[in-house]
Design an enzyme around this catalytic site. Structure first.
Site, mmCIF file in Angstrom:
data_model
loop_
_atom_site.group_PDB
_atom_site.id
_atom_site.type_symbol
_atom_site.label_atom_id
_atom_site.label_comp_id
_atom_site.label_asym_id
_atom_site.label_seq_id
_atom_site.Cartn_x
_atom_site.Cartn_y
_atom_site.Cartn_z
ATOM 1 N N ASP A 66 -39.127 -4.845 -13.540
ATOM 2 C CA ASP A 66 -40.540 -5.001 -13.163
ATOM 3 C C ASP A 66 -41.372 -5.267 -14.420
ATOM 4 O OD1 ASP A 66 -42.913 -4.893 -11.740
ATOM 5 O OD2 ASP A 66 -42.932 -2.711 -11.581
ATOM 6 N N LYS A 68 -43.269 -8.066 -14.858
ATOM 7 C CA LYS A 68 -44.478 -8.833 -14.475
ATOM 8 C C LYS A 68 -44.885 -9.840 -15.551
ATOM 9 C CE LYS A 68 -46.524 -5.213 -11.554
ATOM 10 N NZ LYS A 68 -45.808 -3.983 -11.995
ATOM 11 N N ASP A 71 -47.585 -15.591 -18.822
ATOM 12 C CA ASP A 71 -47.874 -16.193 -20.125
ATOM 13 C C ASP A 71 -47.774 -17.702 -19.953
ATOM 14 O OD1 ASP A 71 -48.072 -16.629 -22.970
ATOM 15 O OD2 ASP A 71 -47.229 -14.620 -23.279
ATOM 16 N N THR A 130 -52.451 -4.179 -6.265
ATOM 17 C CA THR A 130 -53.145 -3.353 -5.266
ATOM 18 C C THR A 130 -54.240 -2.494 -5.903
ATOM 19 O OG1 THR A 130 -51.347 -1.790 -5.446
ATOM 20 C CG2 THR A 130 -51.322 -3.225 -3.533
ATOM 21 N N ARG A 222 -41.898 8.929 -6.894
ATOM 22 C CA ARG A 222 -41.993 10.386 -6.917
ATOM 23 C C ARG A 222 -41.450 11.147 -5.714
ATOM 24 N NH1 ARG A 222 -48.029 9.693 -8.867
ATOM 25 N NH2 ARG A 222 -47.575 7.801 -7.690
HETATM 26 O O1 C5P Z 1 -44.092 7.361 -7.365
HETATM 27 P P1 C5P Z 1 -44.483 6.209 -6.492
HETATM 28 O O2 C5P Z 1 -43.628 6.080 -5.233
HETATM 29 O O3 C5P Z 1 -45.955 6.169 -6.202
HETATM 30 O O4 C5P Z 1 -44.132 4.919 -7.396
HETATM 31 C C1 C5P Z 1 -44.375 3.618 -6.961
HETATM 32 C C2 C5P Z 1 -43.890 2.632 -7.983
HETATM 33 O O5 C5P Z 1 -44.275 1.318 -7.531
HETATM 34 C C3 C5P Z 1 -44.492 2.801 -9.364
HETATM 35 O O6 C5P Z 1 -43.533 2.350 -10.321
HETATM 36 C C4 C5P Z 1 -45.691 1.882 -9.346
HETATM 37 O O7 C5P Z 1 -46.041 1.421 -10.606
HETATM 38 C C5 C5P Z 1 -45.170 0.742 -8.482
HETATM 39 N N1 C5P Z 1 -46.218 -0.039 -7.836
HETATM 40 C C6 C5P Z 1 -47.158 0.507 -6.981
HETATM 41 N N2 C5P Z 1 -48.117 -0.273 -6.418
HETATM 42 C C7 C5P Z 1 -48.148 -1.584 -6.682
HETATM 43 C C8 C5P Z 1 -47.219 -2.156 -7.524
HETATM 44 C C9 C5P Z 1 -46.256 -1.339 -8.092
HETATM 45 O O8 C5P Z 1 -47.120 1.699 -6.713
HETATM 46 N N3 C5P Z 1 -49.053 -2.325 -6.100
#
Ligand code: C5P
Length: 243
Positions: A66, A68, A71, A130, A222
């Site tokens: 990931d 992203k 450039d 988001t 998490r």
């Molecule tokens: O712990 P949790 O389930 O919230 O983690 C979600 C993961 O998805 C994290 O690595 C976060 O950075 C990523 N993510 C997100 N929302 C997005 C893009 C990526 O939560 N729009």
């Protein structure tokens, strides 16, 4: 047609949101049998570098990198070449980098994977983060359309330029399906099983709801990585994804 053949476990991407190599590898070791892929984000990668990717390859743990990328096409091409060589399963770029940049990523990844004798990675595009509100889009970035219209346009651009799918919130899945069809992959974060805490996520859906809405993969951090029994939590999420 929706990709019914994907098993719950294969849809599950666990976010390795930890700082150290040791923590990441112990999570992978514990969860590998229950999970489809592991997401390596910028924190972990900045700390551990490509040595982590080599370790994950040694453990036969499929990786969603990931990073992203965003450039000029030449730079994204070079970065895509390097990441594809590592044998990652998926990586992503920002759709806002434009069609030429996405095509450069696709071409470099395909060529580099072929030369290294590994499978060419799935290329995903990030549409609108988001964390961006309608107000930020409009007032700061001067984008006057509503978020959904921008997401649809960026997803369609990414598809035309050779991306295999997008990372998108559950509420955007419908419009992306309408514009990009059933075979375009959608990877959805913001997932919370009913038994887990919301943490800082705002617009959450359960794993089951995400699949019912039409997503292909979910990213879960998490609720699994902070669970008292991480393996059991991963198993429960994977079961729920067997819709
Ligand atoms: O712990 P949790 O389930 O919230 O983690 C979600 C993961 O998805 C994290 O690595 C976060 O950075 C990523 N993510 C997100 N929302 C997005 C893009 C990526 O939560 N729009």
């Amino acid at each position: 047609m929706q990709k019914l053949e994907i098993k719950g476990k294969d849809r599950l991407i666990v976010a390795l949101d930890v700082a150290s190599m040791d923590e990441a590898l112990s999570l992978v070791d514990e969860l590998k049998s229950e999970v489809g892929l592991f997401k390596v984000g910028l924190e972990l990668f900045t700390n551990c570098g490509t040595r982590l990717l080599d370790e994950l390859k040694r453990l036969e743990a499929p990786v969603f990198f990931d990073g992203k990328f965003h450039d000029i096409p030449n730079t994204v091409s070079a970065a895509s070449r390097e990441i594809a060589k590592k044998g990652v399963e998926m990586f992503n770029v920002h759709a806002v980098g434009g069609g030429e940049m996405i095509r450069a990523a696709r071409k470099a990844a395909d060529e580099s994977a072929a030369a290294a004798g590994v499978k060419s990675p799935i290329l995903l595009a990030v549409t609108v983060l988001t964390s961006m509100s309608q107000e930020v889009l409009s007032e700061e970035l001067g984008i006057k359309e509503n978020v959904e219209a921008v997401v649809a346009r960026y997803a369609s651009l990414a598809k035309a330029a050779g991306a295999n799918g997008v990372v998108a919130s559950a509420k955007e899945v419908k419009v992306i399906r309408e514009v990009c069809g059933q075979d375009f992959l959608i990877v959805t974060p913001g997932i919370r099983p009913s038994w887990a805490s919301d943490d800082d996520q705002k617009r959450i859906v359960t794993p089951k709801q995400a699949v019912e809405l039409g997503t292909d993969y979910v990213v879960v951090g998490r609720p699994i990585t902070k669970a008292a029994n991480r393996k059991d939590a991963a198993k429960r999420v994977a079961e729920e994804l067997n819709v």
